[in-house]
Design an enzyme around this catalytic site. Structure first.
Site, PDB file in Angstrom:
ATOM      1  N   ARG A   1      -5.671 -18.628  -8.740  1.00 33.02           N
ATOM      2  CA  ARG A   1      -6.487 -17.976  -7.702  1.00 33.02           C
ATOM      3  C   ARG A   1      -7.625 -17.156  -8.303  1.00 33.02           C
ATOM      4  NH1 ARG A   1      -2.576 -15.411  -3.330  1.00 33.02           N
ATOM      5  NH2 ARG A   1      -4.537 -15.335  -2.181  1.00 33.02           N
TER       6      ARG A   1
ATOM      7  N   ARG B   1       0.826  -1.212   0.000  1.00 36.46           N
ATOM      8  CA  ARG B   1       0.000   0.000   0.000  1.00 36.46           C
ATOM      9  C   ARG B   1       0.861   1.263   0.000  1.00 36.46           C
ATOM     10  NH1 ARG B   1      -2.630  -4.352   1.772  1.00 36.46           N
ATOM     11  NH2 ARG B   1      -4.908  -4.388   1.904  1.00 36.46           N
TER      12      ARG B   1
ATOM     13  N   ASP C   1      -3.924 -15.290   7.667  1.00 36.25           N
ATOM     14  CA  ASP C   1      -2.651 -15.859   7.195  1.00 36.25           C
ATOM     15  C   ASP C   1      -1.944 -16.691   8.265  1.00 36.25           C
ATOM     16  OD1 ASP C   1      -2.963 -14.704   4.706  1.00 36.25           O
ATOM     17  OD2 ASP C   1      -1.914 -12.864   5.275  1.00 36.25           O
TER      18      ASP C   1
ATOM     19  N   SER D   1     -12.825  -9.832   2.721  1.00 40.90           N
ATOM     20  CA  SER D   1     -11.526  -9.806   2.048  1.00 40.90           C
ATOM     21  C   SER D   1     -10.995  -8.386   1.991  1.00 40.90           C
ATOM     22  CB  SER D   1     -11.636 -10.364   0.625  1.00 40.90           C
ATOM     23  OG  SER D   1     -10.471 -10.023  -0.106  1.00 40.90           O
TER      24      SER D   1
ATOM     25  N   LYS E   1      -5.924 -19.506  -1.060  1.00 36.15           N
ATOM     26  CA  LYS E   1      -4.711 -18.735  -0.777  1.00 36.15           C
ATOM     27  C   LYS E   1      -3.603 -19.186  -1.746  1.00 36.15           C
ATOM     28  CE  LYS E   1      -6.343 -16.076   2.322  1.00 36.15           C
ATOM     29  NZ  LYS E   1      -6.461 -14.648   2.029  1.00 36.15           N
TER      30      LYS E   1
END
Ligand code: S3P
Length: 450
Positions: A132, A36, A330, A177, A357
């Site tokens: 994914r 980010r 995670d 998410s 994942k």
């Protein structure tokens, strides 16, 4: 040739039991915050200086993509990165494919940015990322006006053509998410009016915090039933600002759990981010009776930070509610390792998201633990681990499936199992934790290439 030849040979690696672990370490910068910092730095005006950036493969993939989109991201010195931002709305069409390697965060967040720039881009990744689901961002970004051509079931590679006249939307996330939330919020930056995301359960809020830090207007209101409604105003003027990236709690989890399960250990990890939306694992370990202390709590760059000390002791099995999953999504591989060494049964509920994942983590954890002699079962979306109440057998070869966290979790298990645990490839660890093996060995672990 349809598949690239891997550039490096796999690095089979083994961990075996040795003496106690002890010492004070720092872990690399937070992966989510690092992505980010680069992305928002690129959308701000001026030079953003970053220290503590994670120099892992995932974040380097974001840096390369931003350079291809017209921003300038450079390593300006030891532990110093600089981003010369170009401002919201100014991304340039990339000349070539954007290859985002193993990184789901790079793919989903960059697609959000691209979706409201009137340019065309082609996006791909490694074998894991190409499996994914991208439909979860393609769907809301299409509503905003972007168009996509994807492989079947929304898989990469895909082509995106950003909207010329983006439409603000109110989007309710079907699954909790942070990546999808962030993708839509980033798209909202170059969209007129207000773009809103409603999340059923709060997920990590690094995007919202950093947007505000750079000067964008983001409001957050509670929703009925424990959810959150987040609104970003379009066309903000974001100004460059210095960023200090805290240590990644998801990486700190590995030496901390290792200290808990290797008898006699005492380990301190300094400067770890303890954003409450990331500390689900610490709550679980506390309930399991772990000797963990958060010291020297402080705030750095808008994020809470602490030093965390873990000392070995007996752990007991617990039940982990599904509601906690977004705050520790995670950390299930390493929690399952702690559970395997605990007394009694640990039930982890509501883990459907683990199937999408970097690997199908639910199967990877269950198969890996079973191979190490642990009694484990999957019941629907729940994982049930019968603690060994001592040391698991070990003596297994684990298929890591390009998944860094599976690789690290099973190496940690090898530090306390009766026989060594081997993994087929330690190279994926560099996606999030370069230097993991050296750091663990510096604490006294015995991990080495075979
Ligand atoms: C991340 C969000 C999570 C997490 C990933 C990083 C992020 O993914 O698993 O490692 O930086 O926003 P989901 O949003 O898909 O749960």
């Amino acid at each position: 040739m349809t598949h690239p030849v891997p550039s490096c040979k796999p690095a089979p690696t083994a961990a075996r039991r040795g003496g106690p672990l002890s010492g004070t370490v720092r872990v690399p910068g937070d992966k989510s915050i690092s992505h980010r910092a680069l992305m928002l730095g690129a959308l701000a005006i001026g030079r953003t200086e970053i220290s503590g950036l994670l120099e892992g493969d995932d974040v380097l993939a974001t840096a390369a993509a931003l350079n291809a989109l017209g921003a300038s991201v450079i390593r300006s010195g030891d532990d110093r990165w600089a981003v010369d931002g170009i401002g919201v709305g100014a991304l340039a069409e990339p000349e070539d494919l954007l290859d985002l390697g193993n990184s789901g965060t790079s793919a989903r967040l960059l697609l959000g940015m691209l979706a409201t720039h009137p340019i065309t881009a082609f996006v791909t990744g490694d074998a894991s990322l190409r499996r994914r689901p991208m439909g979860r961002v393609v769907e809301p970004l299409s509503r905003i006006g972007a168009s996509f051509v994807t492989r079947e079931r929304g898989r990469l590679p895909l082509a995106v053509r950003g909207a010329v006249d983006p439409i603000p939307i109110v989007y309710r996330l079907p699954v909790p998410s942070a990546q999808v939330k962030s993708s839509v919020l980033l798209a909202g930056l170059n969209t007129p009016g207000e773009t809103t995301v409603i999340e059923p359960r709060p997920t990590r809020d690094h995007t919202e915090r950093m947007l505000r830090y750079f000067g964008a207007t983001v409001s957050t209101e509670p929703e009925q039933g424990g959810g959150v409604r987040i609104t970003v105003e379009g066309f903000p003027e974001m100004a460059a600002a210095p960023i200090v990236v805290p240590g990644d709690p998801s990486s700190a989890a590995f030496p901390l759990v290792a200290a808990l399960i290797v008898p006699g250990s005492d380990v301190m990890v300094e400067g770890v981010g303890v954003n409450p939306l990331r500390t689900g694992l610490l709550e679980c370990l506390d309930e399991m009776g772990a000797d963990i202390a958060l010291l020297n709590r402080r705030e750095e760059g808008g994020e809470p930070v602490a030093d965390i000390r873990a000392r070995a002791g007996t752990l007991k099995g617990v039940e982990i509610p599904a509601e906690r999953a977004p705050r520790m999504i995670d950390e299930y591989p390493i929690l399952a390792v702690a559970a395997a060494c605990a007394r009694g049964c640990t039930v982890m509920r509501g883990l459907a998201e683990l199937r999408v994942k970097e690997s199908d983590r639910l199967s990877a954890i269950a198969n890996g633990l079973a191979a190490c002699g642990v009694r484990v079962s999957v019941d629907g979306d729940d994982l049930i681990v019968e603690g060994a109440d001592n040391f698991p057998a070990g003596d297994a070869l684990i298929a890591t499936q390009l998944d860094h966290r599976i690789a690290m979790a099973f190496l940690v298990l090898g530090l306390s199992s009766n026989q060594p645990v081997r993994i087929d490839d330690a190279l994926p660890i560099a996606t999030s934790f370069p230097g993991f093996v050296a750091m663990m060995n510096g604490l006294g672990a015995a991990i080495g290439e075979e």
